[in-house]
Scaffold this active site. Sequence first.
Site, short mmCIF file in Angstrom:
data_model
loop_
_atom_site.label_atom_id
_atom_site.label_comp_id
_atom_site.label_asym_id
_atom_site.label_seq_id
_atom_site.Cartn_x
_atom_site.Cartn_y
_atom_site.Cartn_z
N GLN A 135 -4.36 10.58 11.06
CA GLN A 135 -5.46 9.95 11.14
C GLN A 135 -5.25 8.73 11.91
OE1 GLN A 135 -8.21 9.57 6.95
NE2 GLN A 135 -5.82 9.98 6.70
N ASN A 136 -3.68 8.47 11.94
CA ASN A 136 -3.87 7.28 12.92
C ASN A 136 -4.05 7.42 14.74
OD1 ASN A 136 -2.95 6.33 10.05
ND2 ASN A 136 -0.67 6.84 10.67
N VAL A 137 -4.58 6.71 15.04
CA VAL A 137 -4.34 5.64 16.16
C VAL A 137 -3.49 4.86 17.13
CG1 VAL A 137 -7.21 6.34 16.10
CG2 VAL A 137 -6.44 3.63 15.81
N TYR A 186 -10.70 -4.15 18.20
CA TYR A 186 -9.97 -3.23 19.04
C TYR A 186 -8.38 -4.32 20.58
CZ TYR A 186 -12.73 0.90 17.31
OH TYR A 186 -13.05 1.82 16.72
N HIS A 240 -8.07 11.12 14.63
CA HIS A 240 -9.18 10.15 15.29
C HIS A 240 -9.07 9.65 16.41
CE1 HIS A 240 -9.90 10.10 10.75
NE2 HIS A 240 -10.50 10.86 10.98
N GLY A 273 0.71 8.83 3.17
CA GLY A 273 -0.42 7.15 3.41
C GLY A 273 -1.74 7.17 3.87
N THR A 274 -2.44 7.92 2.95
CA THR A 274 -3.85 7.71 3.53
C THR A 274 -4.40 7.73 2.02
OG1 THR A 274 -5.42 8.90 4.09
CG2 THR A 274 -4.03 10.47 3.40
N ARG A 277 -6.20 -5.30 16.95
CA ARG A 277 -5.45 -4.29 17.37
C ARG A 277 -4.44 -3.49 18.04
NH1 ARG A 277 -9.50 0.33 14.16
NH2 ARG A 277 -7.70 0.81 13.77
N CYS A 319 -17.44 1.19 33.69
CA CYS A 319 -16.41 2.45 33.66
C CYS A 319 -16.42 2.81 35.07
CB CYS A 319 -17.84 3.95 33.71
SG CYS A 319 -17.85 4.66 32.06
#
Length: 257
Positions: free
Chosen positions: A102-104, A68, A120, A188-189, A71, A148
């Site tokens: 759906q993109n994050v 992550y 998502h 684009g999916t 990304r 946390c």
Amino acid sequence: MHPIPPALVAALGSAQSVVVLTGSGVSAESGVPTFRDAQTGLWERFRPEELATPEAYARNPKLVWDWYTWRRDLVRQAEPNPGHAALAELEKLVAEFTLVTQNVDGLHQRAGNRNVIEFHGNIMRDRCFNDETVIAGWAGKGELPPPCPDGTGHLRPDVVWFGEMIPQAALARSFEAAERCQVFFSIGTSAVVQPAAGLAEVAVRAGATLVEINTNPTPLTSLAEHFLQGPSGEILPGIVRALKARAGSNNDRRTSP
Ligand code: BV8
């Protein structure tokens, strides 16, 4: 240049409600790798479905956090592309416009779209595993998994992993919009991830015109009334130009003596 079918422009021009579903292909031209061919270099040994899961995080939190972090760095360097800009323009031209992504990566919001449903989640936010408290920003390096702030548990990226439920509000709003729209775009999916991919079928069953924009055919292509093959960053601006031209000519007819 990609020819835009006049029937598509007419359907769009007369639509009260339009829904757009986007996938990582829309962000590809911003330099954000698509989900299934994102595995360049370091990540070619893993399938995303093996990393974006609670089990992968429990098994190897450092590997998942490193993925992550990699990304997130790519997303921070990315800028919205002409496809994102065209969708922001389209929202202004349609009475009721819903963008389900759906993109994050948050690029639709940065481009100016307002009615965006993050199906998502969003990679640039963290949340507590235990109590869903969302922490803006993201956890830096250091202890993994990061605790946390209130010490109740551990942080994770605020995204929906495989095997996890879609946030209830996002799910309900998206399906309700799909049932109500006259035109549904799937852009684009690869249309393989559920329940997102099911939105298009719901729209078609409710009588909507399905428009697919993709560099390749997908399982949805046979359902689409219009399949525009090519990069969304080139095709979407063409659709907006054609819609504006149609609106202009309609105005001319209305105002001409
Ligand atoms: C759920 C966030 C209920 C994370 C993502 C077994 C057990 C558990 C679940 C399942 C199971 N079998 C099936 C399921 C359901 C599962 C699923 O669908 N699996 C798939 C792999 C079959 N779904 C779920 O688990 C969902 N939850 O169902 O809950 C439940 C619960 C328990 C048990 C059963 C059911 C949750 C899914 C959410 C997963 N999270 N992302 C993160 O990002 O790290 S999904 C991930 O895939 C991304 O969000 C991505 O957006 C999404 C879809 O991928 P695409 O965007 O389509 O990307 P892809 O690379 O595939 O395709 C890109 C496309 O763009 C291509 O077509 C390409 O041709 C095109 N393209 C490229 N460049 C361009 C272009 N097009 C235009 N222009 C260009 N320039």
